[in-house]
Scaffold this motif. Sequence first.
Motif, PDB file in Angstrom:
ATOM      1  N   TYR A 437     -28.212   1.575 -41.293  1.00 20.07           N
ATOM      2  CA  TYR A 437     -28.967   2.152 -39.999  1.00 20.07           C
ATOM      3  C   TYR A 437     -28.571   3.611 -39.933  1.00 20.07           C
ATOM      4  O   TYR A 437     -27.333   3.654 -39.631  1.00 20.07           O
ATOM      5  CB  TYR A 437     -28.783   1.313 -38.936  1.00 20.07           C
ATOM      6  N   SER A 448     -34.312  -1.441 -33.941  1.00 18.37           N
ATOM      7  CA  SER A 448     -35.309  -0.908 -34.558  1.00 18.37           C
ATOM      8  C   SER A 448     -36.339  -1.708 -35.055  1.00 18.37           C
ATOM      9  O   SER A 448     -35.710  -2.856 -35.451  1.00 18.37           O
ATOM     10  CB  SER A 448     -35.377   0.659 -35.406  1.00 18.37           C
ATOM     11  N   CYS A 450     -37.455  -1.725 -37.912  1.00 19.50           N
ATOM     12  CA  CYS A 450     -36.852  -1.752 -39.121  1.00 19.50           C
ATOM     13  C   CYS A 450     -36.098  -2.613 -39.351  1.00 19.50           C
ATOM     14  O   CYS A 450     -35.968  -3.573 -40.441  1.00 19.50           O
ATOM     15  CB  CYS A 450     -36.598  -0.423 -39.758  1.00 19.50           C
ATOM     16  N   THR A 451     -34.708  -2.494 -38.731  1.00 19.68           N
ATOM     17  CA  THR A 451     -33.794  -3.328 -38.750  1.00 19.68           C
ATOM     18  C   THR A 451     -33.891  -4.795 -38.429  1.00 19.68           C
ATOM     19  O   THR A 451     -33.714  -5.793 -39.145  1.00 19.68           O
ATOM     20  CB  THR A 451     -32.492  -2.921 -37.794  1.00 19.68           C
ATOM     21  N   THR A 469     -31.437   0.532 -49.270  1.00 20.72           N
ATOM     22  CA  THR A 469     -32.379   0.486 -47.896  1.00 20.72           C
ATOM     23  C   THR A 469     -31.546   1.120 -46.671  1.00 20.72           C
ATOM     24  O   THR A 469     -30.830   0.796 -46.334  1.00 20.72           O
ATOM     25  CB  THR A 469     -33.001  -0.832 -47.580  1.00 20.72           C
ATOM     26  N   HIS A 470     -32.236   2.166 -46.370  1.00 22.58           N
ATOM     27  CA  HIS A 470     -31.975   2.744 -44.906  1.00 22.58           C
ATOM     28  C   HIS A 470     -33.188   2.630 -43.918  1.00 22.58           C
ATOM     29  O   HIS A 470     -34.299   2.614 -44.189  1.00 22.58           O
ATOM     30  CB  HIS A 470     -31.805   4.236 -45.053  1.00 22.58           C
ATOM     31  N   CYS A 471     -32.696   2.166 -42.641  1.00 19.59           N
ATOM     32  CA  CYS A 471     -33.718   2.361 -41.553  1.00 19.59           C
ATOM     33  C   CYS A 471     -33.197   3.632 -40.520  1.00 19.59           C
ATOM     34  O   CYS A 471     -32.093   4.011 -40.466  1.00 19.59           O
ATOM     35  CB  CYS A 471     -33.586   1.195 -40.731  1.00 19.59           C
TER      36      CYS A 471
END
Length: 488
Positions: A437, A448, A450-451, A469-471
């Motif tokens: 994150y 979020s 996304c997470t 992967t990044h949020c």
Amino acid sequence: MRRGSASGLGVLIAATATLAASAPALAEPAPQLDWRPCPENAQVQCATVQVPLDWAQPGGETIEMAVARRPATDPGARIGSLVYMPGGPGGTGVDALVHEQPFSAELASRFDIVSYDPRGFGRSNPLQCDAELVADAPDIRPGGPAQFEEMRRYNRKVADDCRRRTGPIIDHMDTVSVARDIDAFRQALGEQQISLYGISYGTLTGQMYAENFPERVRALVLDSVFDHSLDTRAFFTTEAAAAEDSFREFEKWCAQDQQCALHGEDVGAVFDELYKRADSGELHQPGDPGKPIGPVELSSGAFGAFYGPDWQNLAAQLKALRDQEPAPVALAEPETIPYNVAAFCNDWRPEIDSAEQYAEEWRKQNEAAPHMRVGVGGTVAWGCIDWPARLQNPPHVPQIRTEAPILILNALHDPATGYNWATNVDSQIEQATLLTYDGWGHGVYDRSECTTSAADRYFVDGAVPPEGTHCAAVPPTPDNTIKPYVGW
């Protein structure tokens, strides 16, 4: 990876393997749980599980572990049980379930959400210690041999007092024992496998569960992950560096956002001046000289704000302290848990035996954190110096061999479980995937869409996001911060 000699690592791994091999298994099937409505919230069910006080003596004295359950809201789509492992050490999972649903509506519909109070806390044979003694802690800043000896005497005195009031539970509060309690809970639930979510210090419990019961893990999320492989120097300095990183992010926000009460000023210089005043005994709550603020207390207040993060209120508090004018709220005071240091000392022990060595470790922390001076670990771990009990769960690289993949979540700017801890643990567990994150604060799952969706998909389908992967970060506001808590 672990710092220190290869021989030391081998000894620790061998000791852990011996402990795991000698651990007795409970006979299955276990008695069913006597679920009843929780007194605080009838929509949540409460029960207890009998577990050995000392897992090395399964036929000896037992204690009761308090457990709670929120049944799946869509029983027809139920997958199984999802264990919420609280942080702390010493956070209570029963309270967490009684007061709120910690997961999304989707997970609540597909899983029985279950949790527990870790042994020694909450409703699970809570450790009892003299409140005045615990509150009367010595100054933890280095002050020579006399001050160091005072810390050692204090630690022994607290441990002896807690043991006299509560008995031997103080010697069996390590996360391996908690992991074994969880497996007893699993058997009582009638589950062959369980899904687990650990937050903060609960991630150490999760790692210990996966190390000792790999075949029982259906899924495991480690959110804001604790690195159990670090030696004394690495632990202290990485904790200080994480706190300083969060301070620098706070400085950047103040420079960019006019909502910062210190916008346009040198925030580091303001904090340093306050620290200097606190160090000389001249800092107190605005308008109240009877409430002094010490330097460690000042840093701890900032820790609390960084957990959210709640930058707007922190800036207003620092300005009020400098100008001695009323603030919107007082400097954040960390939520306290009844002497959670006792549990930490079962899992980790600083290798410090002299005032000179302690001063050197403090100096290294100051180098890593020129504004904050110390990290969360440095405000806790001193309590384990000369702790009069055997170290139950020595620091080591966990040997985790689950068939299920493991998902690690961590913020890029976490004040307590720094991002380098997450990358370390990711490298230690072959089947782990790290989701980053790109924001701030402690705890990632509900930051979020996304997470949350990444974790939910993993729990439901077993699918981890691609490695790397990044949020995206969600800019913090006073409305989306979390309650300050200084711990893991």
